[in-house]
Design a protein around this motif. Structure first.
Motif, mmCIF file in Angstrom:
data_model
loop_
_atom_site.group_PDB
_atom_site.id
_atom_site.type_symbol
_atom_site.label_atom_id
_atom_site.label_comp_id
_atom_site.label_asym_id
_atom_site.label_seq_id
_atom_site.Cartn_x
_atom_site.Cartn_y
_atom_site.Cartn_z
ATOM 1 N N ASP A 1 -10.154 22.955 -0.401
ATOM 2 C CA ASP A 1 -9.224 22.077 -1.110
ATOM 3 C C ASP A 1 -8.630 22.824 -2.306
ATOM 4 O OD1 ASP A 1 -7.846 20.061 -2.294
ATOM 5 O OD2 ASP A 1 -9.537 18.686 -2.505
ATOM 6 N N GLU A 2 -7.487 23.475 -2.113
ATOM 7 C CA GLU A 2 -6.841 24.258 -3.178
ATOM 8 C C GLU A 2 -7.866 25.201 -3.822
ATOM 9 O OE1 GLU A 2 -3.667 24.242 -3.930
ATOM 10 O OE2 GLU A 2 -2.806 22.288 -3.497
ATOM 11 N N ALA A 3 -8.590 25.946 -2.977
ATOM 12 C CA ALA A 3 -9.748 26.723 -3.451
ATOM 13 C C ALA A 3 -9.387 27.826 -4.431
ATOM 14 C CB ALA A 3 -10.480 27.333 -2.248
ATOM 15 N N SER B 1 3.402 18.247 -4.028
ATOM 16 C CA SER B 1 2.449 17.315 -4.607
ATOM 17 C C SER B 1 2.689 15.908 -4.048
ATOM 18 C CB SER B 1 2.628 17.318 -6.131
ATOM 19 O OG SER B 1 1.644 16.521 -6.702
ATOM 20 N N GLY B 2 1.622 15.261 -3.621
ATOM 21 C CA GLY B 2 1.740 13.896 -3.106
ATOM 22 C C GLY B 2 2.112 13.811 -1.638
ATOM 23 N N ALA B 3 2.218 14.959 -0.965
ATOM 24 C CA ALA B 3 2.647 14.960 0.445
ATOM 25 C C ALA B 3 1.587 14.385 1.383
ATOM 26 C CB ALA B 3 3.000 16.381 0.880
ATOM 27 N N GLY B 4 0.313 14.451 0.948
ATOM 28 C CA GLY B 4 -0.757 13.911 1.794
ATOM 29 C C GLY B 4 -1.796 14.953 2.199
ATOM 30 N N LYS B 5 -1.740 16.140 1.602
ATOM 31 C CA LYS B 5 -2.636 17.244 1.995
ATOM 32 C C LYS B 5 -4.110 16.881 1.798
ATOM 33 C CE LYS B 5 -0.770 20.031 -1.055
ATOM 34 N NZ LYS B 5 0.241 19.161 -1.660
ATOM 35 N N SER B 6 -4.446 16.428 0.580
ATOM 36 C CA SER B 6 -5.863 16.125 0.294
ATOM 37 C C SER B 6 -6.364 15.010 1.189
ATOM 38 C CB SER B 6 -6.046 15.681 -1.156
ATOM 39 O OG SER B 6 -5.737 16.717 -2.016
ATOM 40 N N THR B 7 -5.531 14.024 1.396
ATOM 41 C CA THR B 7 -5.942 12.899 2.234
ATOM 42 C C THR B 7 -6.258 13.394 3.642
ATOM 43 O OG1 THR B 7 -4.541 11.433 0.924
ATOM 44 C CG2 THR B 7 -5.275 10.603 3.063
ATOM 45 N N LEU B 8 -5.406 14.267 4.166
ATOM 46 C CA LEU B 8 -5.630 14.795 5.509
ATOM 47 C C LEU B 8 -6.960 15.548 5.563
ATOM 48 C CD1 LEU B 8 -4.258 15.199 8.328
ATOM 49 C CD2 LEU B 8 -3.573 17.448 7.504
ATOM 50 N N GLY C 1 0.813 -1.216 0.000
ATOM 51 C CA GLY C 1 0.000 0.000 0.000
ATOM 52 C C GLY C 1 0.850 1.270 0.000
ATOM 53 N N VAL C 2 0.133 2.408 -0.208
ATOM 54 C CA VAL C 2 0.783 3.722 -0.145
ATOM 55 C C VAL C 2 0.379 4.395 1.162
ATOM 56 C CG1 VAL C 2 0.908 6.029 -1.185
ATOM 57 C CG2 VAL C 2 0.689 4.001 -2.655
ATOM 58 N N THR C 3 1.371 4.723 1.979
ATOM 59 C CA THR C 3 1.064 5.418 3.235
ATOM 60 C C THR C 3 1.008 6.916 2.953
ATOM 61 O OG1 THR C 3 2.085 3.677 4.525
ATOM 62 C CG2 THR C 3 1.822 5.808 5.620
HETATM 63 N N1 LIG Z 1 -7.292 6.771 -3.788
HETATM 64 C C1 LIG Z 1 -5.974 6.567 -3.731
HETATM 65 N N2 LIG Z 1 -5.461 5.346 -3.951
HETATM 66 C C2 LIG Z 1 -4.136 5.116 -3.873
HETATM 67 N N3 LIG Z 1 -3.230 6.056 -3.561
HETATM 68 C C3 LIG Z 1 -3.668 7.298 -3.329
HETATM 69 C C4 LIG Z 1 -5.066 7.622 -3.406
HETATM 70 N N4 LIG Z 1 -5.199 8.946 -3.123
HETATM 71 C C5 LIG Z 1 -3.959 9.422 -2.891
HETATM 72 N N5 LIG Z 1 -3.033 8.437 -3.013
HETATM 73 C C6 LIG Z 1 -1.585 8.561 -2.794
HETATM 74 O O1 LIG Z 1 -1.388 9.081 -1.491
HETATM 75 C C7 LIG Z 1 -0.327 10.036 -1.467
HETATM 76 C C8 LIG Z 1 -0.851 11.357 -0.945
HETATM 77 O O2 LIG Z 1 -1.795 11.852 -1.874
HETATM 78 P P1 LIG Z 1 -2.606 13.207 -1.625
HETATM 79 O O3 LIG Z 1 -3.524 13.388 -2.788
HETATM 80 O O4 LIG Z 1 -3.184 13.195 -0.277
HETATM 81 O O5 LIG Z 1 -1.417 14.286 -1.686
HETATM 82 P P2 LIG Z 1 -1.479 15.854 -1.937
HETATM 83 O O6 LIG Z 1 -0.450 16.443 -1.059
HETATM 84 O O7 LIG Z 1 -2.869 16.338 -1.769
HETATM 85 O O8 LIG Z 1 -1.035 15.972 -3.464
HETATM 86 P P3 LIG Z 1 -1.480 17.037 -4.593
HETATM 87 O O9 LIG Z 1 -0.959 18.381 -4.125
HETATM 88 O O10 LIG Z 1 -0.768 16.561 -5.812
HETATM 89 O O11 LIG Z 1 -2.966 16.991 -4.701
HETATM 90 C C9 LIG Z 1 0.211 10.090 -2.903
HETATM 91 O O12 LIG Z 1 1.313 9.203 -2.985
HETATM 92 C C10 LIG Z 1 -0.938 9.587 -3.727
HETATM 93 O O13 LIG Z 1 -0.482 8.983 -4.917
#
Ligand SMILES: Nc1ncnc2c1ncn2[C@@H]1O[C@H](COP(=O)(O)OP(=O)(O)OP(=O)(O)O)[C@@H](O)[C@H]1O
Length: 356
Positions: free
Chosen positions: A183-185, A58-65, A35-37
């Motif tokens: 979210d990046e409004a 990009s990809g740091a985890g912002k949207s997920t948080l 998996g991707v953490t």
């Molecule tokens: N639905 C998903 N399934 C698998 N991996 C995911 C999923 N969503 C995000 N990821 C992975 O989780 C990590 C964090 O993603 P996230 O979108 O939270 O980052 P971010 O900081 O918001 O990036 P960005 O600025 O590019 O939107 C990345 O490695 C991404 O590829």
């Protein structure tokens, strides 16, 4: 008293706490360990009524948080608390109630193209079963708040990007949420429109007491409206604090890198900036200010001029307030008979001094 004025003294609402939040995305049919953490043991407090910005590459985890707050993503482990209550386990009616308490603004607006501005803002109320008269009252109030009461009958396709985002903000507020997730409004907007949308978010935060969580990859957004900033890197919060403090003394390499590409104020970059500015010769000094003192540019120049005995020329200036604390730099040229004394005098009025 108008509804808006009545809210001017509204108490701060909606504290959020992330407690050891980890999120691992598992691939479909994936084997354990593949998996991707995206979030790795995040503990972070969003104070009620404040604007907290989360910045990272990009990809740091912002949207997920951000998405764990309204459970668009569920943490793999750890808890998200809203006013001390664990929301990660909410389901059914409790989840619906939770989502009502949290509004969300999207980068690409997410408006329904076939519905008018009025209908887009009203839709969440119809789905929630709010009566027609009350729904109409709330939509009218919010369209006035975002400055779009005159475009109520327009369709999204007839609006500018900034206007679409105003509709998105009105829709996010229509159920009177305690928390606003952004979210990046402003990422899809030009700089001028970005300023006006950020000013609107700031006003909403102040007038309604709404807690704002905003994610961005732009340090300018953090500097412009946030109270607190958390820097995220590789799913971990690597730095967190009041914006003025983090921006004046970044402790982590990621923060420094993000700040550097925003400010472009290294000695080499300043050298290039003032290379073509004509001056009467002498030493060129960079005076840097970290928000620790008031800065009166004219008084600084006069102070140095007094000792130099000849004119001190201002070649470049970027001092501006961050949360009311002046930060930035001045580049000065001074013909001083005693360079050591000049430096000493400069050090008395600035936080850091360099010779270019
Ligand atoms: N639905 C998903 N399934 C698998 N991996 C995911 C999923 N969503 C995000 N990821 C992975 O989780 C990590 C964090 O993603 P996230 O979108 O939270 O980052 P971010 O900081 O918001 O990036 P960005 O600025 O590019 O939107 C990345 O490695 C991404 O590829």
């Amino acid at each position: 008293m108008s509804a808006t004025a009545a809210r001017a003294h509204a108490p701060a609402r909606g504290a959020v706490r992330f407690e050891h939040v980890t999120k691992t995305y598992m691939p479909r049919n994936g084997r354990p360990g593949t998996g991707v953490t995206a979030l790795d043991d995040v503990t972070l407090d969003l104070p009620a009524g404040r604007i907290t910005g989360v910045i990272g590459r990009s990809g740091a985890g912002k949207s997920t948080l951000l998405r764990t707050v309204n459970l668009l993503e569920r943490p793999t482990s750890g808890r998200v608390l809203l006013d001390g209550e664990d929301i990660a386990t909410a389901t059914g009616p409790a989840l619906r109630d939770l989502r009502r308490r949290i509004g969300m603004v999207f980068q690409h607006f997410s408006l329904m193209a076939s519905k008018t501005v009025w209908e887009n803002v009203r839709l969440p109320l119809r789905l929630a079963g709010v009566g027609a008269a009350e729904a109409d009252r709330r939509v009218a109030e919010l369209l006035e708040l975002v400055g779009l009461d005159h475009r109520a009958d327009a369709y999204p396709g007839q609006l500018s990007g900034g206007q679409k985002q105003r509709v998105g903000i009105a829709r996010a507020l229509v159920q009177d949420p305690e928390i606003l997730l952004c979210d990046e409004a402003t990422s899809a907007l030009d700089p001028e429109t970005t300023h006006s949308i950020l000013a609107l978010l700031r006003r909403i935060n102040r007038e309604r007491g709404v807690t704002v969580l905003l994610i961005t990859h732009e340090m300018g957004v953090i500097q412009e409206i946030c109270d607190e900033v958390a820097v995220i890197d590789g799913g971990r919060v690597v730095e967190h604090g009041p914006v003025w403090r983090v921006l004046s003394a970044p402790a982590h390499g990621t923060t420094r890198a993000l700040l550097h590409s925003f400010r472009r104020n290294s000695a080499e970059e300043l050298e290039a900036e003032v290379a073509d500015v004509e001056h009467g010769g002498g030493a060129r000094l960079v005076l840097r200010f970290d928000g620790l003192r008031p800065v009166d540019v004219a008084a600084v120049v006069a102070h140095l001029q007094h000792d130099a005995g000849s004119p001190v020329q201002l070649l470049a200036s970027s001092v501006s307030p961050v949360q009311g604390r002046p930060q930035g730099h001045l580049v000065l040229a001074a013909q001083a008979p005693d360079a050591g004394a000049l430096l000493e005098r400069a050090r008395a009025v600035a936080d850091r001094v360099e010779v270019l």
